[in-house]
Each structure stands twice: as C-alpha cells, then as structure tokens.
Design a protein around this motif. Structure first.
Motif, PDB file in Angstrom:
ATOM      1  N   UNK A  82       0.843  -1.203   0.000  1.00  0.00           N
ATOM      2  CA  UNK A  82       0.000   0.000   0.000  1.00  0.00           C
ATOM      3  C   UNK A  82       0.874   1.247   0.000  1.00  0.00           C
ATOM      4  N   UNK A  83       1.893   1.241   0.843  1.00  0.00           N
ATOM      5  CA  UNK A  83       2.816   2.378   0.922  1.00  0.00           C
ATOM      6  C   UNK A  83       3.518   2.602  -0.415  1.00  0.00           C
ATOM      7  N   UNK A  84       3.902   1.517  -1.064  1.00  0.00           N
ATOM      8  CA  UNK A  84       4.547   1.617  -2.381  1.00  0.00           C
ATOM      9  C   UNK A  84       3.600   2.243  -3.401  1.00  0.00           C
ATOM     10  N   UNK A  85       2.326   1.818  -3.375  1.00  0.00           N
ATOM     11  CA  UNK A  85       1.341   2.351  -4.325  1.00  0.00           C
ATOM     12  C   UNK A  85       1.103   3.841  -4.099  1.00  0.00           C
ATOM     13  N   UNK A  86       1.013   4.245  -2.845  1.00  0.00           N
ATOM     14  CA  UNK A  86       0.797   5.662  -2.540  1.00  0.00           C
ATOM     15  C   UNK A  86       1.962   6.498  -3.052  1.00  0.00           C
ATOM     16  N   UNK A  87       3.164   6.012  -2.856  1.00  0.00           N
ATOM     17  CA  UNK A  87       4.331   6.757  -3.341  1.00  0.00           C
ATOM     18  C   UNK A  87       4.409   6.770  -4.864  1.00  0.00           C
ATOM     19  N   UNK A  88       3.935   5.714  -5.511  1.00  0.00           N
ATOM     20  CA  UNK A  88       3.880   5.711  -6.975  1.00  0.00           C
ATOM     21  C   UNK A  88       2.895   6.762  -7.477  1.00  0.00           C
ATOM     22  N   UNK A  89       1.803   6.951  -6.744  1.00  0.00           N
ATOM     23  CA  UNK A  89       0.839   7.997  -7.103  1.00  0.00           C
ATOM     24  C   UNK A  89       1.468   9.368  -6.908  1.00  0.00           C
ATOM     25  N   UNK A  90       2.098   9.555  -5.776  1.00  0.00           N
ATOM     26  CA  UNK A  90       2.696  10.856  -5.475  1.00  0.00           C
ATOM     27  C   UNK A  90       3.837  11.192  -6.434  1.00  0.00           C
ATOM     28  N   UNK A  91       4.465  10.156  -6.993  1.00  0.00           N
ATOM     29  CA  UNK A  91       5.546  10.374  -7.960  1.00  0.00           C
ATOM     30  C   UNK A  91       5.057  10.369  -9.404  1.00  0.00           C
ATOM     31  N   UNK A  92       3.740  10.247  -9.585  1.00  0.00           N
ATOM     32  CA  UNK A  92       3.120  10.250 -10.919  1.00  0.00           C
ATOM     33  C   UNK A  92       3.482   9.029 -11.759  1.00  0.00           C
ATOM     34  N   UNK A  93       3.826   7.911 -11.122  1.00  0.00           N
ATOM     35  CA  UNK A  93       4.237   6.722 -11.875  1.00  0.00           C
ATOM     36  C   UNK A  93       3.223   5.583 -11.823  1.00  0.00           C
ATOM     37  N   UNK A  94       2.104   5.779 -11.139  1.00  0.00           N
ATOM     38  CA  UNK A  94       1.171   4.686 -10.897  1.00  0.00           C
ATOM     39  C   UNK A  94       0.612   4.087 -12.189  1.00  0.00           C
ATOM     40  N   UNK A  95       0.497   4.892 -13.248  1.00  0.00           N
ATOM     41  CA  UNK A  95      -0.112   4.405 -14.491  1.00  0.00           C
ATOM     42  C   UNK A  95       0.722   3.336 -15.172  1.00  0.00           C
ATOM     43  N   UNK A  96       1.973   3.195 -14.774  1.00  0.00           N
ATOM     44  CA  UNK A  96       2.842   2.186 -15.384  1.00  0.00           C
ATOM     45  C   UNK A  96       2.781   0.842 -14.664  1.00  0.00           C
ATOM     46  N   UNK A  97       1.969   0.768 -13.601  1.00  0.00           N
ATOM     47  CA  UNK A  97       1.966  -0.424 -12.764  1.00  0.00           C
ATOM     48  C   UNK A  97       0.555  -0.954 -12.530  1.00  0.00           C
ATOM     49  N   UNK A  98       0.489  -2.200 -12.070  1.00  0.00           N
ATOM     50  CA  UNK A  98      -0.769  -2.818 -11.685  1.00  0.00           C
ATOM     51  C   UNK A  98      -0.512  -3.736 -10.497  1.00  0.00           C
ATOM     52  N   UNK A  99      -1.591  -4.075  -9.785  1.00  0.00           N
ATOM     53  CA  UNK A  99      -1.438  -4.923  -8.606  1.00  0.00           C
ATOM     54  C   UNK A  99      -1.675  -6.378  -8.970  1.00  0.00           C
ATOM     55  N   UNK A 100      -0.709  -7.213  -8.629  1.00  0.00           N
ATOM     56  CA  UNK A 100      -0.796  -8.658  -8.825  1.00  0.00           C
ATOM     57  C   UNK A 100      -1.338  -9.253  -7.530  1.00  0.00           C
ATOM     58  N   UNK A 101      -2.660  -9.502  -7.496  1.00  0.00           N
ATOM     59  CA  UNK A 101      -3.297  -9.929  -6.254  1.00  0.00           C
ATOM     60  C   UNK A 101      -2.839 -11.321  -5.827  1.00  0.00           C
TER      61      UNK A 101
END
Length: 271
Positions: A243-262
């Motif tokens: 979760x912390x990693x995802x939040x930082x990816x959002x704050x760094x504007x990089x989230x669109x390059x990633x997805x969650x492998x459940x």
C-alpha cells in the motif's frame, strides 16, 4: 513467418475497415498526447494479446482475435507446449491478415513495438508531486491507512487487512467514533500511516487507490444493531508495504505504469 504473413493478407472493404480506421486515428492522437507510449516488444505469450495495438514496419496493427491452441514443441529431450493459432490482424493501411500468432510475435520481436494501453484522463488528473511542495501549496487533506481492532473472528483473523481512507480533518478526529461506524467495521482502529496531500482532492486519490487494489477488496457483509446490512468497500487485503509503495507511486506520478498482482501480493509493471 514472413511467407505466412505475405500469403494471407487481403484488402478490407472500405465499409468494413471504417470502424478500424477510426480506432487507428484515435491511437495516433493518444500517442501524440502522451496517453500511450511505444515500448519494446518482448515475451510473446505475456504481451501479444487480443484487442491490443502494435507497431510493425512503421504501421500500426490491431490484434482483434486469435483462434488459439497449443502445439507441442520438441526441445532436445523435452517437449514444451506453446500457444499458436490463426489471428485476425488489421493493419492501418486496410490490410487484413490471418497470420499465425507466433509468426506475428516473431515479426514484432525483430521489427516491431508494443503500443501501451491508454492512460485515462481521470487517472492522469489525479497525479500529485509530493516532492515539489512549497509555501504556496495548499494541503487539501490526508490519505490514511488504518488497521481494525475488531474482536470479530471474521475480521481479526484476516492477515494484512487495512482500510485506505481520506479525511479533510485530522485523522485522529476522523476515527474517534470508529466503533459506531460501518466504514470502520463497527470497531476501533489503529492508525498505521498518514500522508499529507497537496493541491489535489484527497478523496480522488483515495478513489484511485481503491481502483488500483480493487481485486483485493474485502468482501464481507456486516449488520448493525438494527439488522441493517452494509458491505464496506474501503478495506483491502494487501500488505502494508505494498500500500505504501502504491501511494508513493501515485505521489511520484508513476502509478499508471503499474498494476497490482493480487495472487502474488505485489506491484508489477503493466503488461
């Protein structure tokens, strides 16, 4: 592979090609606007998929469908099964091909590229740069992560269960009545982390996180003292470090390059 491609291509009728032509125009526009990117093509079975766009010899192509099967391939003493079958592939010059899946993959390996999926404007608008905050920036709220203190075994036995929420007031103030609210599973909670958000709506960022982890959302019905059923949708079975990693990816504007492998409980690059 080349012979297969040349022998099986035919021009499409103008009326039949019309809807594909519009799709190609849109992809070109999205590339120009930065909503799509051109990437290296590798790993056929991972990246060659139906309803995706590719670039081959400078031409856009659309892989509409694959009549897929598996062939046995002899590799020394071992036999490996691999995907193959006829495709329905449309090129932006109006050519329709039924080239083999692996032939198309081989061609893309040698002289092609992958076209990324489009970034939707809603997601694009949610970006926040956490490292460019100055005295002119305005804090608009908090994203927070909490863990339940519930003694309900249906909740307390779930490992890595966290609520991802937002608040425009202090998080301590927001959760003070947690035991009486369905959104907190009718129990007190422990604050795990809080993140200050600047210049964007914290609720939209929360919504993006919920979409990102949608496949890991808790599916549980709760009943209040009046027998009213609620199904909280803000709790996720995800390790906190993810979760912390995802939040930082959002704050760094990089989230669109990633997805969650459940299945593996980790964040990975989009395929």
């Amino acid at each position: 592979a080349e012979t297969d491609f040349v022998a099986k291509r035919t021009p499409m009728q103008e009326r039949e090609f019309e809807r594909y032509e519009k799709m190609f125009h849109q992809v070109h526009q999205e590339l120009k606007e930065g909503k799509r990117t051109i990437r290296k093509f590798e790993d056929v079975e991972q990246n060659l998929k139906e309803n995706r766009f590719y670039l081959l010899d400078g031409l856009l192509l659309y892989l509409e469908s694959v009549d897929i099967g598996r062939d046995n391939v002899q590799l020394g003493e071992n036999t490996r099964r691999r995907l193959d079958g006829r495709t329905r592939t449309i090129f932006e010059n109006g050519i329709l091909s039924n080239m083999l899946y692996r032939s198309l993959g081989k061609s893309l390996y040698s002289k092609g590229k992958l076209i990324s999926e489009a970034i939707d404007l809603y997601t694009e608008d949610l970006f926040v740069n956490a490292y460019c905050v100055n005295e002119k920036d305005v804090q608009t709220g908090w994203i927070y992560v909490v863990k339940s203190k519930s003694d309900n075994p249906n909740i307390s036995t779930i490992k890595d269960l966290y609520k991802i929420g937002f608040s425009t007031t202090s998080v301590k103030e927001r959760i003070k009545n947690a035991k009486n609210e369905a959104t907190y599973l009718f129990a007190d909670v422990k604050i795990v982390a809080t993140y200050k958000i600047y210049n964007r709506n914290a609720d939209k960022l929360e919504n993006l996180l919920h979409r990102f982890f949608a496949n890991a959302c808790l599916n549980l019905d709760l009943f209040d003292d009046k027998g009213q059923r609620t199904t909280p949708r803000e709790w996720f079975v995800v390790p906190f470090d993810v979760i912390d990693e995802a939040i930082n990816l959002i704050l760094n504007s990089n989230i669109v390059n990633y997805e969650y492998d459940v299945e593996n409980q980790k964040i990975k690059l989009r395929s």
